[in-house]
Design a protein around this motif. Sequence first.
Motif, PDB file in Angstrom:
ATOM      1  N   ALA A 256     -13.581 -34.598  -6.996  1.00 49.75           N
ATOM      2  CA  ALA A 256     -12.993 -35.841  -7.484  1.00 49.75           C
ATOM      3  C   ALA A 256     -13.954 -36.583  -8.409  1.00 49.75           C
ATOM      4  O   ALA A 256     -15.174 -36.449  -8.302  1.00 49.75           O
ATOM      5  N   HIS A 257     -13.380 -37.378  -9.290  1.00 50.85           N
ATOM      6  CA  HIS A 257     -14.191 -38.203 -10.178  1.00 50.85           C
ATOM      7  C   HIS A 257     -14.779 -39.397  -9.430  1.00 50.85           C
ATOM      8  O   HIS A 257     -15.814 -39.933  -9.832  1.00 50.85           O
ATOM      9  N   GLY A 258     -14.100 -39.826  -8.365  1.00 52.36           N
ATOM     10  CA  GLY A 258     -14.593 -40.958  -7.605  1.00 52.36           C
ATOM     11  C   GLY A 258     -14.081 -40.947  -6.184  1.00 52.36           C
ATOM     12  O   GLY A 258     -13.067 -40.306  -5.870  1.00 52.36           O
ATOM     13  N   PRO A 273     -20.061 -38.082  -0.393  1.00 53.17           N
ATOM     14  CA  PRO A 273     -20.673 -37.442  -1.569  1.00 53.17           C
ATOM     15  C   PRO A 273     -20.215 -35.993  -1.772  1.00 53.17           C
ATOM     16  O   PRO A 273     -20.218 -35.501  -2.913  1.00 53.17           O
ATOM     17  N   ASN A 274     -19.801 -35.329  -0.713  1.00 50.32           N
ATOM     18  CA  ASN A 274     -19.367 -33.936  -0.819  1.00 50.32           C
ATOM     19  C   ASN A 274     -17.994 -33.794  -1.458  1.00 50.32           C
ATOM     20  O   ASN A 274     -17.545 -32.680  -1.733  1.00 50.32           O
ATOM     21  N   GLY A 279     -21.422 -35.816 -11.695  1.00 55.64           N
ATOM     22  CA  GLY A 279     -21.241 -37.071 -12.423  1.00 55.64           C
ATOM     23  C   GLY A 279     -20.289 -38.044 -11.760  1.00 55.64           C
ATOM     24  O   GLY A 279     -20.020 -39.110 -12.310  1.00 55.64           O
ATOM     25  N   GLY A 280     -19.788 -37.681 -10.582  1.00 55.52           N
ATOM     26  CA  GLY A 280     -18.838 -38.535  -9.875  1.00 55.52           C
ATOM     27  C   GLY A 280     -19.498 -39.760  -9.260  1.00 55.52           C
ATOM     28  O   GLY A 280     -20.728 -39.849  -9.156  1.00 55.52           O
ATOM     29  N   GLN A 301     -29.225 -33.117  -3.880  1.00 55.07           N
ATOM     30  CA  GLN A 301     -27.806 -33.109  -4.203  1.00 55.07           C
ATOM     31  C   GLN A 301     -27.467 -34.188  -5.241  1.00 55.07           C
ATOM     32  O   GLN A 301     -26.734 -33.935  -6.202  1.00 55.07           O
ATOM     33  N   MET A 302     -28.046 -35.362  -5.067  1.00 53.84           N
ATOM     34  CA  MET A 302     -27.759 -36.460  -5.990  1.00 53.84           C
ATOM     35  C   MET A 302     -28.259 -36.160  -7.396  1.00 53.84           C
ATOM     36  O   MET A 302     -27.572 -36.427  -8.391  1.00 53.84           O
ATOM     37  N   CYS A 303     -29.441 -35.576  -7.497  1.00 53.85           N
ATOM     38  CA  CYS A 303     -30.014 -35.300  -8.815  1.00 53.85           C
ATOM     39  C   CYS A 303     -29.327 -34.123  -9.504  1.00 53.85           C
ATOM     40  O   CYS A 303     -29.000 -34.199 -10.693  1.00 53.85           O
ATOM     41  N   LEU A 304     -29.134 -33.018  -8.779  1.00 52.68           N
ATOM     42  CA  LEU A 304     -28.547 -31.835  -9.407  1.00 52.68           C
ATOM     43  C   LEU A 304     -27.107 -32.083  -9.853  1.00 52.68           C
ATOM     44  O   LEU A 304     -26.659 -31.518 -10.859  1.00 52.68           O
ATOM     45  N   LYS A 305     -26.380 -32.920  -9.116  1.00 57.83           N
ATOM     46  CA  LYS A 305     -24.994 -33.235  -9.494  1.00 57.83           C
ATOM     47  C   LYS A 305     -24.892 -34.549 -10.264  1.00 57.83           C
ATOM     48  O   LYS A 305     -23.800 -34.942 -10.677  1.00 57.83           O
ATOM     49  N   ARG A 306     -26.017 -35.206 -10.443  1.00 59.16           N
ATOM     50  CA  ARG A 306     -26.082 -36.490 -11.164  1.00 59.16           C
ATOM     51  C   ARG A 306     -25.021 -37.457 -10.648  1.00 59.16           C
ATOM     52  O   ARG A 306     -24.228 -38.028 -11.398  1.00 59.16           O
TER      53      ARG A 306
END
Length: 366
Positions: A256-258, A273-274, A279-280, A301-306
């Motif tokens: 999802a985007h958000g 977050p999963n 970029g979500g 996870q936060m950095c690799l998926k931004r």
Amino acid sequence: MQLPDKQQAAIKTGKGEDAKTELKTIDVPKPGPGQILVKVNWTGLCASDKSLIHDEWAPFGVSMQEVTHGIAGHEGAGTVAAIGDNVPTGDKPGSWNLGDRAGIKWIATVCGTCEMCRDTSNGSETLCPNQTNSGFSAAGTFQEYCLADARYTTRLPEGVSDEEVGPLMCGGVTAYTALKRSQVKPGQWIVLPGAGGGLGHLAVQYAKAMGMRPIAIDGGDVKKDLCIRLGAEQFIDFQTCKDIPARLMEITGLGAHGVVVTAASRAGYESAPNFLRPGGTMVAVGLPADPTVIAGCPPLQMCLKRLNVVGSVVGTLKDVDECLDFTKRGLVRPILTKGTLKDLDRLCGDMKAGKLAGRAVLKIAA
């Protein structure tokens, strides 16, 4: 307009889990300079009221202040019963007249002069360090007559009833503003855990009206039917779905985007977050009583998926006006469980047990 000298109010007694509210007769307050007195016809009952009455946020240093006199409540709708000095009357913008319909919100007043208040481009008035809050640092709406700042009281539009206004003054604008904070655009996916709940069922409707593609997460056929009827494009039953992130990937492709987390639970914040694509954005709204609950995910996870993790709290005066306009146009309708001040403790119990349908509203003035 002849005002009574006395009124009924629900006053907090006791502390913590054992706290209750008692109906007591108190003086009707008189408006000071810059204030109006609102005769409260209906008020919503918010989860924040329950938390304040039962001292659930005490570990964070957040408790009802003495100035409230034990009166919670911040979702009021009624009419102007008295007007203080220095409040303009007539037809000019910002004027108030006896009988005008008025809405009282969580933010009772802001200073209007600090850096946050002057940052009108970013809705930062909600972060004013000098703000006062109904039911927390000012006496709230669980009384028949409530003082309000004339500058920060919302003028209610025709076509929206007082009982509908109540839940929109906090629950509605909170859901609406959180969706705006998600940065999800029309045609993009938004995940709404707890979509059949008090905030969730409003978020589904706002998301649909804003052109988003809502994915509702909740449990059971009753909640499924409700969410689909309100506008959810997809429904995931957490009681039967063994892998919600995988199911979301099937629906959305990348995630999802958000996601807007309205549930005040550890599970809600750990799982959200999963649900996101790279970029979500996860929007934190629910306020757990447990201070160890964290909104976020492992840095890898936060950095690799931004990923983006943002907080959201109520909304500005403009947000409230926009929120009410959706109901005026028939696009968002709160589902209401009605009662009176005598039912306040029972409804708080129902809320805590997860048995409350939609949003609770209380009839106040006779």
